[in-house]
Design a protein around this motif. Structure first.
Motif, mmCIF file in Angstrom:
data_model
loop_
_atom_site.group_PDB
_atom_site.id
_atom_site.type_symbol
_atom_site.label_atom_id
_atom_site.label_comp_id
_atom_site.label_asym_id
_atom_site.label_seq_id
_atom_site.Cartn_x
_atom_site.Cartn_y
_atom_site.Cartn_z
ATOM 1 N N ALA A 12 -55.589 -10.804 -21.547
ATOM 2 C CA ALA A 12 -55.315 -9.028 -20.959
ATOM 3 C C ALA A 12 -56.288 -9.245 -19.646
ATOM 4 O O ALA A 12 -55.166 -8.656 -18.854
ATOM 5 N N ILE A 13 -57.649 -9.388 -19.863
ATOM 6 C CA ILE A 13 -58.320 -8.847 -18.871
ATOM 7 C C ILE A 13 -57.416 -10.451 -17.665
ATOM 8 O O ILE A 13 -57.926 -9.837 -16.085
ATOM 9 N N ALA A 14 -57.265 -11.579 -18.359
ATOM 10 C CA ALA A 14 -56.975 -12.951 -16.678
ATOM 11 C C ALA A 14 -55.411 -11.899 -16.505
ATOM 12 O O ALA A 14 -55.824 -12.153 -15.040
ATOM 13 N N LEU A 15 -54.078 -11.180 -17.117
ATOM 14 C CA LEU A 15 -53.498 -11.552 -16.758
ATOM 15 C C LEU A 15 -53.780 -9.674 -15.846
ATOM 16 O O LEU A 15 -53.487 -9.857 -14.784
ATOM 17 N N LEU A 16 -54.583 -9.085 -15.598
ATOM 18 C CA LEU A 16 -55.476 -8.676 -15.026
ATOM 19 C C LEU A 16 -56.048 -8.711 -13.924
ATOM 20 O O LEU A 16 -56.543 -7.869 -12.649
ATOM 21 N N GLY A 17 -56.257 -10.093 -13.798
ATOM 22 C CA GLY A 17 -56.518 -10.491 -12.141
ATOM 23 C C GLY A 17 -58.118 -10.741 -12.279
ATOM 24 O O GLY A 17 -58.472 -11.578 -11.411
ATOM 25 N N GLY A 18 -58.890 -10.912 -13.687
ATOM 26 C CA GLY A 18 -59.770 -11.418 -14.199
ATOM 27 C C GLY A 18 -60.355 -12.339 -13.882
ATOM 28 O O GLY A 18 -61.507 -12.595 -13.307
ATOM 29 N N CYS A 19 -59.832 -13.244 -13.727
ATOM 30 C CA CYS A 19 -60.569 -14.804 -13.514
ATOM 31 C C CYS A 19 -60.423 -14.706 -11.515
ATOM 32 O O CYS A 19 -61.449 -15.273 -11.729
ATOM 33 N N ARG A 20 -59.929 -13.990 -11.011
ATOM 34 C CA ARG A 20 -60.300 -14.640 -9.518
ATOM 35 C C ARG A 20 -61.179 -12.924 -8.992
ATOM 36 O O ARG A 20 -62.179 -13.370 -8.107
ATOM 37 N N SER A 47 -68.268 -8.072 -27.490
ATOM 38 C CA SER A 47 -67.772 -9.308 -28.004
ATOM 39 C C SER A 47 -67.918 -10.331 -27.551
ATOM 40 O O SER A 47 -68.522 -11.261 -27.162
ATOM 41 N N LEU A 48 -66.772 -10.060 -26.585
ATOM 42 C CA LEU A 48 -66.176 -11.305 -25.560
ATOM 43 C C LEU A 48 -67.610 -11.283 -24.426
ATOM 44 O O LEU A 48 -68.036 -12.599 -24.032
ATOM 45 N N GLU A 49 -67.908 -10.753 -23.878
ATOM 46 C CA GLU A 49 -69.937 -10.208 -23.220
ATOM 47 C C GLU A 49 -71.120 -11.840 -24.265
ATOM 48 O O GLU A 49 -71.069 -11.853 -23.740
ATOM 49 N N ARG A 50 -71.336 -11.018 -25.150
ATOM 50 C CA ARG A 50 -72.133 -11.610 -26.325
ATOM 51 C C ARG A 50 -71.663 -12.998 -26.037
ATOM 52 O O ARG A 50 -72.635 -13.771 -26.628
ATOM 53 N N GLN A 51 -70.372 -12.951 -26.335
ATOM 54 C CA GLN A 51 -69.953 -15.149 -26.542
ATOM 55 C C GLN A 51 -69.794 -15.954 -25.310
ATOM 56 O O GLN A 51 -69.343 -16.349 -25.194
ATOM 57 N N GLN A 52 -69.908 -14.402 -24.061
ATOM 58 C CA GLN A 52 -70.101 -14.647 -22.610
ATOM 59 C C GLN A 52 -68.865 -15.560 -21.988
ATOM 60 O O GLN A 52 -69.174 -17.050 -21.007
ATOM 61 N N LEU A 53 -67.731 -14.235 -21.999
ATOM 62 C CA LEU A 53 -67.035 -14.926 -22.290
ATOM 63 C C LEU A 53 -66.208 -14.168 -20.606
ATOM 64 O O LEU A 53 -65.807 -14.501 -20.214
ATOM 65 N N ILE A 54 -67.405 -13.022 -20.778
ATOM 66 C CA ILE A 54 -67.112 -12.097 -19.832
ATOM 67 C C ILE A 54 -68.538 -11.961 -19.323
ATOM 68 O O ILE A 54 -69.796 -11.350 -19.573
ATOM 69 N N TYR A 64 -66.684 -2.893 -14.136
ATOM 70 C CA TYR A 64 -66.208 -3.534 -14.073
ATOM 71 C C TYR A 64 -66.059 -4.885 -14.921
ATOM 72 O O TYR A 64 -67.213 -5.700 -15.415
ATOM 73 N N VAL A 65 -65.041 -5.808 -14.394
ATOM 74 C CA VAL A 65 -65.255 -7.062 -16.200
ATOM 75 C C VAL A 65 -64.654 -8.405 -14.875
ATOM 76 O O VAL A 65 -63.670 -8.286 -14.437
ATOM 77 N N GLY A 66 -65.416 -9.249 -15.658
ATOM 78 C CA GLY A 66 -65.022 -10.389 -14.695
ATOM 79 C C GLY A 66 -65.135 -11.545 -15.539
ATOM 80 O O GLY A 66 -66.036 -11.421 -16.854
ATOM 81 N N ILE A 67 -63.837 -12.797 -15.775
ATOM 82 C CA ILE A 67 -63.978 -13.738 -16.464
ATOM 83 C C ILE A 67 -65.219 -14.406 -15.928
ATOM 84 O O ILE A 67 -65.230 -15.630 -14.671
ATOM 85 N N THR A 68 -65.779 -15.106 -16.944
ATOM 86 C CA THR A 68 -66.818 -16.217 -16.748
ATOM 87 C C THR A 68 -66.244 -17.864 -16.935
ATOM 88 O O THR A 68 -65.290 -18.064 -17.223
ATOM 89 N N ALA A 69 -67.467 -18.704 -16.145
ATOM 90 C CA ALA A 69 -66.223 -20.465 -16.607
ATOM 91 C C ALA A 69 -65.950 -20.033 -17.849
ATOM 92 O O ALA A 69 -64.718 -20.810 -18.536
ATOM 93 N N ARG A 70 -67.043 -19.978 -18.807
ATOM 94 C CA ARG A 70 -66.636 -20.730 -20.422
ATOM 95 C C ARG A 70 -65.114 -19.711 -20.589
ATOM 96 O O ARG A 70 -64.770 -20.090 -21.730
#
Lengths: 222, 222
Positions: A12-20, A47-54, A64-70
DNA sequence: ATTACTAAAAGACGAGTAA
DNA sequence: TTTACTCGTCTTTTAGTAA
């Protein structure tokens, strides 16, 4: 392994543009878009932050949320799965070979219930207790090597009467509209120009084959 | 809406070839591949069947599972999401126009905190309290119409002091490396050859623009 | 071996609350 | 308004069991 709900949020975050770029959202707005409460949305983001996904930057009015490389890797893995599902390569291979007399080995294995049962489960036919052996044309030997890259169906081994029955693998194929499968025992080292084929009927009889007859085996794999 | 776990199972079935034919599996083998107990795997399969996403044929030694048209639809929807994430169309549009004196309307709206705050959240810059108005070249008017198909960021309206402040939408863009956004109030009907642009600085000064100066606006949208 | 039930254990959810 | 905690409730999971 990321759990399904977390992956859903990440997507869902990625669909909002979180990868860019980092995107703004609040637990409430995010939760509403996923039909979950703000509390749950918040927990998922933690939870996503703890897993280092965002990565997150908390502000008084949201975050402000961004998606990590992982995180992006995880999404790409998922994407790859869907590509495999919907864009099969549908490669078609054809092996040409001459009928030869088998060593009787195949027939023996096909008589063992444990093996028969597994073939029956995974293939579309009830295997006839015997095999057709082919010696491949030189050109087909190359093709045969390619087949190892495809994903074969694994047949489990077992132990009975103090004897070990090894594992094997098989690959569905067709000979003149008869559904068949190439079978390869995992241990025994076959000469690379020989393939052993099982089918739902006695192919020699059904196709009127004799030693030396030429046969085409078609593999339509995805 | 299918829940995340069910979708994960459906995908796993599809990866095993469930879209093309009925595949054999048991709750145990299926559960192991998903790291869930056989009980849960069984329950999930029941759930998927109830939602008519799969069809099942139960046997004493397992079950044959196939994905229904509805199930495939659901997976395709998911696939489409990932395509959106990773294969953005990245269409690039350029608007060319001449600087004109605005009606002062834009400056007024940009002075209202509620609007400013929202722009600040969604855009990468803190909006300067003023707008740059452009009259588009005839060729750009066509391009401007295309932009309506892209997805704009919604800016909420609000009520204060017995007055209604309407909604608006904005589209991130760039003028000579300055991050900007085209802003369109939802109500007021603008002439279609005029666009109003906000940025993080006073563009007239930063780019040394006068009335009549030609400006290129770049929209790199996905 | 299966599937699929029941019941206990574990875990997730969301209301309430503080900062 | 936020985030993110605690806590009671409810759902989900898994062990055990029957067919």
């Amino acid at each position: 392994m990321v759990v399904a709900e977390d992956l859903q949020c990440l997507k869902a975050i990625a669909l909002l543009g979180g990868c860019r770029r980092a995107i703004w959202l609040s637990s409430q707005t995010f939760g509403r878009s996923l039909n979950i409460s703000p509390q749950t949305a918040s927990r998922r983001l933690i939870s996503l932050e703890r897993q280092q996904l965002i990565t997150r930057a908390i502000r008084p009015d949201g975050q402000y949320v961004g998606i990590t490389a992982r995180g992006e890797e995880e999404l790409k893995r998922e994407y790859a799965d869907y590509i495999r599902i919907f864009s099969p390569k549908r490669e078609r291979y054809v092996l040409t070979g001459a009928v030869i007399s088998g060593l009787g080995e195949g027939r023996y294995y096909m008589s063992i219930p444990h093996y028969r049962q597994q073939f029956e489960k995974h293939l579309q036919f009830e295997p006839f207790p015997g095999t057709l052996n082919l010696r491949l044309n030189p050109a087909s030997i190359q093709v045969r090597r390619h087949l190892d890259r495809l994903d074969w169906i694994d047949i489990d081994g077992f132990v009975a009467d103090n004897r070990t029955f090894g594992t094997a693998r098989c690959l569905p194929c067709r000979i003149a509209e008869h559904p068949c499968a190439i079978v390869v025992p995992s241990r025994s080292h076959y000469p690379e120009d020989v393939v052993e084929i099982i089918a739902g009927c006695e192919l020699r009889g059904a196709l009127n084959l004799k030693d030396g007859s030429t046969v085409e085996v078609e593999i339509a794999h995805d």
